[in-house]
Motif scaffolding. Structure first.
Motif, mmCIF file in Angstrom:
data_model
loop_
_atom_site.group_PDB
_atom_site.id
_atom_site.type_symbol
_atom_site.label_atom_id
_atom_site.label_comp_id
_atom_site.label_asym_id
_atom_site.label_seq_id
_atom_site.Cartn_x
_atom_site.Cartn_y
_atom_site.Cartn_z
ATOM 1 N N ASN A 166 0.844 -1.199 0.000
ATOM 2 C CA ASN A 166 0.000 0.000 0.000
ATOM 3 C C ASN A 166 0.880 1.250 0.000
ATOM 4 O OD1 ASN A 166 0.935 0.222 2.629
ATOM 5 N ND2 ASN A 166 -1.026 -0.285 3.584
ATOM 6 N N GLY A 167 0.243 2.421 0.018
ATOM 7 C CA GLY A 167 0.999 3.663 -0.044
ATOM 8 C C GLY A 167 1.990 3.823 1.101
ATOM 9 N N LYS A 168 1.585 3.416 2.296
ATOM 10 C CA LYS A 168 2.465 3.528 3.455
ATOM 11 C C LYS A 168 3.682 2.627 3.304
ATOM 12 C CE LYS A 168 2.525 2.940 8.492
ATOM 13 N NZ LYS A 168 1.715 2.541 9.679
ATOM 14 N N GLY A 169 3.443 1.387 2.892
ATOM 15 C CA GLY A 169 4.560 0.462 2.715
ATOM 16 C C GLY A 169 5.511 0.918 1.630
ATOM 17 N N ARG A 175 0.501 1.289 -14.821
ATOM 18 C CA ARG A 175 0.025 2.540 -15.438
ATOM 19 C C ARG A 175 -1.116 2.325 -16.429
ATOM 20 N NH1 ARG A 175 5.257 6.464 -16.630
ATOM 21 N NH2 ARG A 175 6.011 6.587 -14.477
ATOM 22 N N PHE A 176 -1.497 1.091 -16.665
ATOM 23 C CA PHE A 176 -2.567 0.842 -17.612
ATOM 24 C C PHE A 176 -3.916 1.136 -16.951
ATOM 25 C CE2 PHE A 176 0.397 -2.632 -19.449
ATOM 26 C CZ PHE A 176 1.165 -1.650 -20.065
ATOM 27 N N PRO A 177 -4.840 1.761 -17.670
ATOM 28 C CA PRO A 177 -6.069 2.280 -17.041
ATOM 29 C C PRO A 177 -7.180 1.255 -16.870
ATOM 30 C CG PRO A 177 -6.023 2.914 -19.346
ATOM 31 C CD PRO A 177 -4.723 2.193 -19.087
ATOM 32 N N PHE A 178 -6.853 0.070 -16.376
ATOM 33 C CA PHE A 178 -7.878 -0.958 -16.196
ATOM 34 C C PHE A 178 -8.998 -0.483 -15.280
ATOM 35 C CE2 PHE A 178 -4.127 -3.738 -17.139
ATOM 36 C CZ PHE A 178 -4.623 -4.309 -18.297
ATOM 37 N N ASP A 203 -15.504 1.561 -16.773
ATOM 38 C CA ASP A 203 -16.814 1.664 -16.136
ATOM 39 C C ASP A 203 -17.888 1.424 -17.189
ATOM 40 O OD1 ASP A 203 -19.159 2.345 -14.864
ATOM 41 O OD2 ASP A 203 -18.523 4.347 -14.256
ATOM 42 N N PHE A 204 -18.572 0.295 -17.083
ATOM 43 C CA PHE A 204 -19.611 -0.073 -18.036
ATOM 44 C C PHE A 204 -20.969 0.537 -17.691
ATOM 45 C CE2 PHE A 204 -16.379 -3.252 -18.649
ATOM 46 C CZ PHE A 204 -16.435 -3.564 -20.003
ATOM 47 N N GLY A 205 -21.023 1.284 -16.622
ATOM 48 C CA GLY A 205 -22.287 1.879 -16.205
ATOM 49 C C GLY A 205 -22.657 1.503 -14.793
ATOM 50 N N TRP A 206 -21.820 0.692 -14.141
ATOM 51 C CA TRP A 206 -22.086 0.309 -12.750
ATOM 52 C C TRP A 206 -20.847 0.515 -11.877
ATOM 53 C CZ3 TRP A 206 -23.398 -2.973 -16.876
ATOM 54 C CH2 TRP A 206 -22.412 -3.871 -17.282
ATOM 55 N N GLY A 207 -20.075 1.531 -12.228
ATOM 56 C CA GLY A 207 -18.944 1.925 -11.399
ATOM 57 C C GLY A 207 -17.629 1.283 -11.832
ATOM 58 N N ARG A 208 -16.566 1.732 -11.178
ATOM 59 C CA ARG A 208 -15.245 1.215 -11.468
ATOM 60 C C ARG A 208 -15.064 -0.176 -10.870
ATOM 61 N NH1 ARG A 208 -11.115 5.358 -12.021
ATOM 62 N NH2 ARG A 208 -9.826 4.279 -10.497
ATOM 63 N N PRO A 209 -14.124 -0.954 -11.383
ATOM 64 C CA PRO A 209 -13.900 -2.288 -10.827
ATOM 65 C C PRO A 209 -13.477 -2.229 -9.363
ATOM 66 C CG PRO A 209 -12.747 -2.018 -12.932
ATOM 67 C CD PRO A 209 -13.229 -0.667 -12.518
ATOM 68 N N GLY A 223 -1.505 -2.403 -10.649
ATOM 69 C CA GLY A 223 -1.976 -1.311 -9.820
ATOM 70 C C GLY A 223 -3.132 -1.764 -8.952
ATOM 71 N N THR A 224 -3.528 -0.921 -8.014
ATOM 72 C CA THR A 224 -4.633 -1.268 -7.115
ATOM 73 C C THR A 224 -5.876 -0.418 -7.349
ATOM 74 O OG1 THR A 224 -3.856 0.272 -5.404
ATOM 75 C CG2 THR A 224 -3.007 -1.993 -5.334
ATOM 76 N N GLY A 225 -5.752 0.645 -8.118
ATOM 77 C CA GLY A 225 -6.897 1.509 -8.358
ATOM 78 C C GLY A 225 -7.231 2.410 -7.194
ATOM 79 N N LEU A 226 -6.427 2.374 -6.144
ATOM 80 C CA LEU A 226 -6.677 3.185 -4.959
ATOM 81 C C LEU A 226 -5.905 4.494 -5.028
ATOM 82 C CD1 LEU A 226 -6.409 0.355 -2.265
ATOM 83 C CD2 LEU A 226 -8.473 1.255 -3.366
ATOM 84 N N GLU A 227 -6.322 5.454 -4.223
ATOM 85 C CA GLU A 227 -5.671 6.760 -4.244
ATOM 86 C C GLU A 227 -4.227 6.693 -3.758
ATOM 87 O OE1 GLU A 227 -8.020 9.551 -2.103
ATOM 88 O OE2 GLU A 227 -9.677 9.535 -3.551
ATOM 89 N N ASP A 228 -3.897 5.677 -2.960
ATOM 90 C CA ASP A 228 -2.526 5.600 -2.456
ATOM 91 C C ASP A 228 -1.567 4.975 -3.477
ATOM 92 O OD1 ASP A 228 -3.079 2.905 -2.455
ATOM 93 O OD2 ASP A 228 -2.804 2.617 -0.305
ATOM 94 N N GLU A 229 -2.089 4.640 -4.670
ATOM 95 C CA GLU A 229 -1.265 4.096 -5.761
ATOM 96 C C GLU A 229 -0.422 2.919 -5.284
ATOM 97 O OE1 GLU A 229 0.861 7.469 -7.459
ATOM 98 O OE2 GLU A 229 -0.710 7.639 -8.959
ATOM 99 N N GLY A 230 -1.092 1.955 -4.689
ATOM 100 C CA GLY A 230 -0.393 0.760 -4.247
ATOM 101 C C GLY A 230 -0.021 -0.135 -5.411
ATOM 102 N N ILE A 231 0.669 -1.210 -5.095
ATOM 103 C CA ILE A 231 1.104 -2.182 -6.092
ATOM 104 C C ILE A 231 0.838 -3.585 -5.575
ATOM 105 C CG2 ILE A 231 3.189 -3.292 -7.029
ATOM 106 C CD1 ILE A 231 4.291 -0.676 -7.796
ATOM 107 N N GLU A 232 0.362 -4.454 -6.462
ATOM 108 C CA GLU A 232 0.294 -5.883 -6.187
ATOM 109 C C GLU A 232 1.359 -6.571 -7.034
ATOM 110 O OE1 GLU A 232 -4.498 -6.331 -5.253
ATOM 111 O OE2 GLU A 232 -3.616 -7.375 -6.961
ATOM 112 N N ALA A 233 2.251 -7.284 -6.395
ATOM 113 C CA ALA A 233 3.279 -8.040 -7.105
ATOM 114 C C ALA A 233 2.844 -9.499 -7.176
ATOM 115 C CB ALA A 233 4.624 -7.908 -6.406
ATOM 116 N N TRP A 234 2.616 -9.984 -8.379
ATOM 117 C CA TRP A 234 2.241 -11.376 -8.615
ATOM 118 C C TRP A 234 3.521 -12.131 -8.955
ATOM 119 C CZ3 TRP A 234 -3.049 -13.252 -9.210
ATOM 120 C CH2 TRP A 234 -4.009 -12.310 -8.801
#
Length: 433
Positions: A217-220, A365-368, A372-378, A396-407
């Motif tokens: 997350n952003g803090k980490g 950075r990809f805008p996944f 929004d198909f009409g029922w909000g963001r994922p 990306g996580t889509g959150l304001e803290d610009e977190g990262i998920e490493a798979w």
């Protein structure tokens, strides 16, 4: 825990407007020819969809409209040189998930995520198979999962994101007003060549592999960046250096490793659209990427330092500049395009028996999350497990803290040590369950 997704129907979706006769043969670019013969998989999960509309029909209609501009997605690959665009259609699968979406969001089964895709993404694609497959899964709570597989021979992660945005905009009835219509001229920029040799684009492993998700997350990330005084790393640079260092610590204590750090290298996929001069539009369809190679060959008994690994990575990525793209476009473009792929193989062959190669790809950075198909963001966007060892995909996580998920995909034995490494875990969020 078992989470079964049951297929309800399977059909073919064709473009709403037939492809013109002069567009029936779509040439793929040189960089597409060199791309791996797999599919790019991504799944978008939405918390809820409107109950007053037929979501399935809405998605089919808007997909058909989108395929009119993304018409190569309806075709079939021919001899690794072109796509026959005769409107054969895309696969559309509808399914029911007999459990709530919360079970996926709070405790995802990484292997089980593949059942939200229309088919296994890392099977070798053939000329008879679809370029695009879609699976829409409806959860008992009202949530929706949209899983897509697009042939890597026509699209990279950036292209898949642009397609999803266009599809979502069609669902909203706003067309491509925000400029997400595809640019289909990559083969003019990088004309195809005769490629008659195998490319080392990734080898399916026979070893028992494990893919696990590590969340920052952003803090980490702020705490991790503080480990690089004076360097100001990006979040991708910092996370890559940390994973590389952790993997080397694991490699050091492997059986037969003699307690020394092996020579290694990191490759990082670099989107060259913005690095061209002038820049190429993000909407340019195809594989507009190259692999930056950061070698660490002269190892001694001292532990590799985070800042040294980050500097090596930064230098390798910065070489992918306007001059590099210009050379890639010139007459030696085939040799240049193969340069980074072949250099990793050469490093492995000259380093002796032990050599560790770690392959990274960043989708941060990809805008996944803008789809929004009409029922909000994922609520969550993810990929799936990878059948190749030492592969890391950063989401990306889509959150304001610009977190990262490493798979991270490693051998089962390596993962046991990797996920217990305290110097990594101090920056990672604990599991949800």
């Amino acid at each position: 825990m078992a989470m079964k997704v049951e297929t309800v129907s399977t059909e073919t979706i064709r473009p709403s407007s037939p492809t013109k006769s002069n567009l029936k043969t779509f040439k793929i670019s040189l960089l597409d020819q060199l791309a791996p013969p797999f599919y790019v998989p991504v799944v978008l999960f939405y918390s809820s969809a409107p109950s007053d509309i037929n979501v399935s029909e809405k998605l089919k209609t808007s997909l058909s409209q989108t395929l009119s501009s993304f018409y190569p997605f309806c075709g079939r690959l021919k001899e690794n040189a072109s796509i026959d665009c005769s409107d054969q259609g895309a696969l559309f699968v509808e399914a029911r998930a007999r459990f709530p979406l919360s079970r996926v969001l709070t405790d995802p089964d990484i292997l089980g995520l593949q059942q939200f895709l229309p088919f296994p993404p890392y099977k070798l694609s053939s000329e008879e198979e679809v370029v695009l497959g879609v699976k829409v899964s409806f959860f008992e709570c009202g949530g929706v999962g949209i899983g897509v597989c697009v042939s890597h021979k026509i699209a990279d992660g950036c292209s898949v994101a642009q397609f999803l945005i266009s599809w979502a905009e069609a669902g909203l009835g706003i067309g491509s007003s925000s400029g997400f219509g595809p640019r289909l001229d990559a083969s003019m920029i990088f004309p195809p060549k005769v490629v008659n040799f195998p490319m080392p684009a990734g080898v399916i492993s026979d070893e028992k592999l494990v893919t696990k998700r590590f969340r920052f997350n952003g803090k980490g990330l702020a705490q991790l960046k503080a480990e690089f005084p004076g360097l100001k790393p990006t979040r991708v640079e910092a996370v890559t250096a940390l994973i590389w260092k952790t993997a080397l610590e694991v490699a050091k204590i492997k059986p037969g490793g003699s307690g020394i750090y092996p020579p290694s290298a990191v490759t990082h996929i670099v989107n060259i659209r913005s690095r061209a001069s002038p820049p190429l539009p993000e909407q340019t369809l195809g594989n507009l990427w190259q692999s930056a190679v950061a070698p660490l060959m002269d190892m001694d008994k001292q532990a590799p330092q985070l800042h040294d690994l980050m500097v090596l990575l930064r230098k390798s990525i910065r070489r992918m500049n306007g001059d590099f793209v210009r050379e890639l476009r010139e007459e030696n473009r085939l040799a240049k395009a193969c340069e980074s792929l072949m250099s990793a193989r050469k490093l492995a062959s000259t380093s002796g028996v032990r050599f560790e190669l770690y392959r990274f790809s960043s989708w941060t950075r990809f805008p996944f999350y803008e789809a929004d198909f009409g029922w909000g963001r994922p609520a969550w966007v993810c990929t799936t497990s990878v059948p190749m060892k030492n592969v890391v995909i950063l989401m990306g996580t889509g959150l304001e803290d610009e977190g990262i998920e490493a798979w991270v995909t490693l051998t089962e034995a390596d993962m046991v040590k990797f996920e217990a490494y305290e110097a990594l875990l101090q920056f990672v969020m604990p599991p949800s369950h």
